[in-house]
Enzyme design. Structure first.
Site, PDB file in Angstrom:
ATOM      1  CB  SER A 190     -10.890  -3.961   0.716  1.00 11.28           C
ATOM      2  OG  SER A 190     -11.662  -2.929   1.252  1.00 11.28           O
ATOM      3  CB  ALA A 191     -15.703  -3.062  -2.445  1.00 12.48           C
ATOM      4  CB  CYS A 206       3.121  13.163  13.604  1.00 17.51           C
ATOM      5  SG  CYS A 206       4.025  14.295  14.643  1.00 17.51           S
ATOM      6  CG  ASN A 254      -0.327  -0.494   2.474  1.00 19.06           C
ATOM      7  OD1 ASN A 254       0.237  -1.586   2.510  1.00 19.06           O
ATOM      8  ND2 ASN A 254      -0.402   0.282   3.519  1.00 19.06           N
ATOM      9  CB  THR A 313     -27.930  -9.564   8.524  1.00 17.45           C
ATOM     10  OG1 THR A 313     -28.659 -10.256   9.539  1.00 17.45           O
ATOM     11  CG2 THR A 313     -28.817  -9.314   7.314  1.00 17.45           C
TER      12      THR A 313
HETATM   13  C1  PLP Z   1      -2.719  -3.724   1.758  1.00 16.58           C
HETATM   14  C2  PLP Z   1      -3.927  -3.417   2.584  1.00 16.58           C
HETATM   15  N1  PLP Z   1      -4.478  -4.380   3.336  1.00 16.58           N
HETATM   16  C3  PLP Z   1      -5.568  -4.167   4.055  1.00 16.58           C
HETATM   17  C4  PLP Z   1      -6.173  -2.931   4.083  1.00 16.58           C
HETATM   18  C5  PLP Z   1      -7.407  -2.732   4.906  1.00 16.58           C
HETATM   19  O1  PLP Z   1      -8.530  -2.649   4.091  1.00 16.58           O
HETATM   20  P1  PLP Z   1      -9.895  -2.040   4.661  1.00 16.58           P
HETATM   21  O2  PLP Z   1      -9.699  -0.551   4.683  1.00 16.58           O
HETATM   22  O3  PLP Z   1     -10.950  -2.447   3.713  1.00 16.58           O
HETATM   23  O4  PLP Z   1     -10.071  -2.616   6.011  1.00 16.58           O
HETATM   24  C6  PLP Z   1      -5.628  -1.886   3.336  1.00 16.58           C
HETATM   25  C7  PLP Z   1      -6.230  -0.538   3.362  1.00 16.58           C
HETATM   26  O5  PLP Z   1      -5.592   0.456   3.125  1.00 16.58           O
HETATM   27  C8  PLP Z   1      -4.481  -2.137   2.541  1.00 16.58           C
HETATM   28  O6  PLP Z   1      -3.934  -1.183   1.799  1.00 16.58           O
END
Ligand code: PLP
Length: 385
Positions: free
Chosen positions: A203-204, A329, A155, A241
């Site tokens: 994750s959508a 920070c 990320n 649900t």
């Molecule tokens: C590599 C990675 N894993 C997991 C997540 C977590 O995803 P979510 O925000 O849907 O919980 C993120 C979110 O930034 C991510 O970049």
């Protein structure tokens, strides 16, 4: 300037208009509980079934191998905790391997399994570009290793790991392989068979879908334990649900992304490279973080010597540019992120990180504006020291 330049698509993306349209009826007229037997329930249950089938087609897996969750973090938790519980119960091992650049959803979950449940974890180092070495991975595998979890794409620095090579090593040793594909899903191939993973988190909101919905792919018969108990939704693997509109939206977003990602990627790569080259050419004492070629098409991440990354974000915000930095920070004491620490950058560099993440609508004039203002901002910040 009226223009606002959103360069933080790795944090989240806007919801696609047609995704919103697909979701709306399931917020309004079609409100039945998918577990209900009557027609209201049958219709929402059918919407979930259809979404599951659409997603399974894109992932090249079976529909019943998809478990809907509330986010990428939950998918990561379910994978690690579910597999760890199973390993404990069946005496299949006590050791799991993760990488040193995992998202906190993996890192903290693994640490919690270690501190509170007595599992052993090995945190695999990466090289200066963020890549895992297959030799290092082979060297840390133990007879009691039951799971390896290595992210598909990072990320912060956008580095992309050779997942199919890593899964092959895991399988030679009869070890399950999970990958956090939250950053990858909108841009990289998601063919489960080719990747060879046993579990995969998505994750959508990272691919123009809604926030608050994700999924875990779990190869049939790998996951038998839930980390959230209650009703028998999602084959008993995730009680609660289902959020019908968000699930419908995620399926629509993934379908759209699957159709357009190759064009979007080519366009973003050109802009990304233009940005990378000009930043490195025009800003002294700057480096690109992550790998030059094994990186997400939309990620341009840098470190600047003598710069406070958080201050830089605030300066850019005043110039209508949304970006992010890897340093947090805490109580006035800036610290580099664990990802930048894992790259072993000098402290002078690691506090001055900047991530610019492009989206499908980023255009030439956005990049030109950044090329124009960023060197000046850095120069002024350095001059003010
Ligand atoms: C590599 C990675 N894993 C997991 C997540 C977590 O995803 P979510 O925000 O849907 O919980 C993120 C979110 O930034 C991510 O970049």
């Amino acid at each position: 300037m009226d223009k606002h330049i959103y360069m933080d698509h790795a944090a989240t993306t806007p919801v696609d208009a047609s995704v919103l349209e697909a979701m709306l009826p399931w917020f309004t007229n079609e409100y039945g509980n998918p577990s209900s037997i009557h027609r209201w329930g049958q219709r929402t249950d059918y919407a979930i079934t259809t979404a599951r089938e659409e997603i399974a087609e894109i992932l090249c897996c079976e529909a019943d191998e998809i478990i809907f969750t509330s986010c990428g973090s939950e998918s990561d938790n379910l994978a690690l905790r579910g597999i760890a519980l199973e390993a404990r119960e069946l005496g299949k091992g006590n050791h799991l391997i993760i990488s040193s650049i995992e998202h906190p959803a993996i890192l903290r979950t693994a640490q919690e399994l270690e501190h509170h449940h007595g599992f052993d974890i090995t945190i695999l180092p990466v090289d200066q570009h963020g890549l895992i070495s297959t030799t290092d991975l082979k060297n840390v595998i133990r007879p009691d290793t039951f799971l390896i979890s290595i992210m598909y794409a990072n990320n912060e620095i956008g580095v992309v790991q050779p997942i199919s090579e890593l899964t092959a090593i895991a399988h030679e040793h009869n070890i399950l392989f999970h990958s956090d594909a939250v950053q990858a899903a909108g841009q990289l191939p998601l063919d489960i068979e080719k990747l060879g993973v046993d579990l995969l988190s998505v994750s959508a909101h990272k691919f123009y879908g809604p926030k608050g919905v994700g999924l875990l792919y779990a190869k049939r018969d790998t996951l038998k334990h839930s980390h959230q108990t209650g009703g028998s939704q999602e084959n008993g693997l995730r009680a609660g649900t289902q959020n019908v509109p968000l699930i419908v939206g995620m399926a629509r977003a993934l379908t759209i992304v699957a159709a357009r990602k190759s064009n979007d990627n080519s366009k973003m790569k050109v802009l990304r490279d233009k940005l990378i080259e000009s930043v490195l050419d025009t800003i002294p004492d700057s480096i690109l973080t992550g790998h030059r070629t094994c990186r997400l098409p939309n990620n341009a991440s840098f470190a600047f010597e003598g710069i406070d990354g958080n201050e830089l974000i605030m300066h850019l915000d005043l110039l209508n540019i949304a970006a992010s930095s890897g340093s947090a920070c805490k109580t006035g004491n800036p610290e580099p992120s664990s990802v930048l620490t894992a790259l072993a950058l000098s402290p002078k560099l690691s506090l001055g990180s900047l991530r610019l993440s492009l989206g499908r609508d980023t255009n030439d004039s956005d990049i030109e504006y950044i090329q124009q203002v960023l060197p000046k901002v850095i120069n002024n910040m350095r001059g003010a020291l």
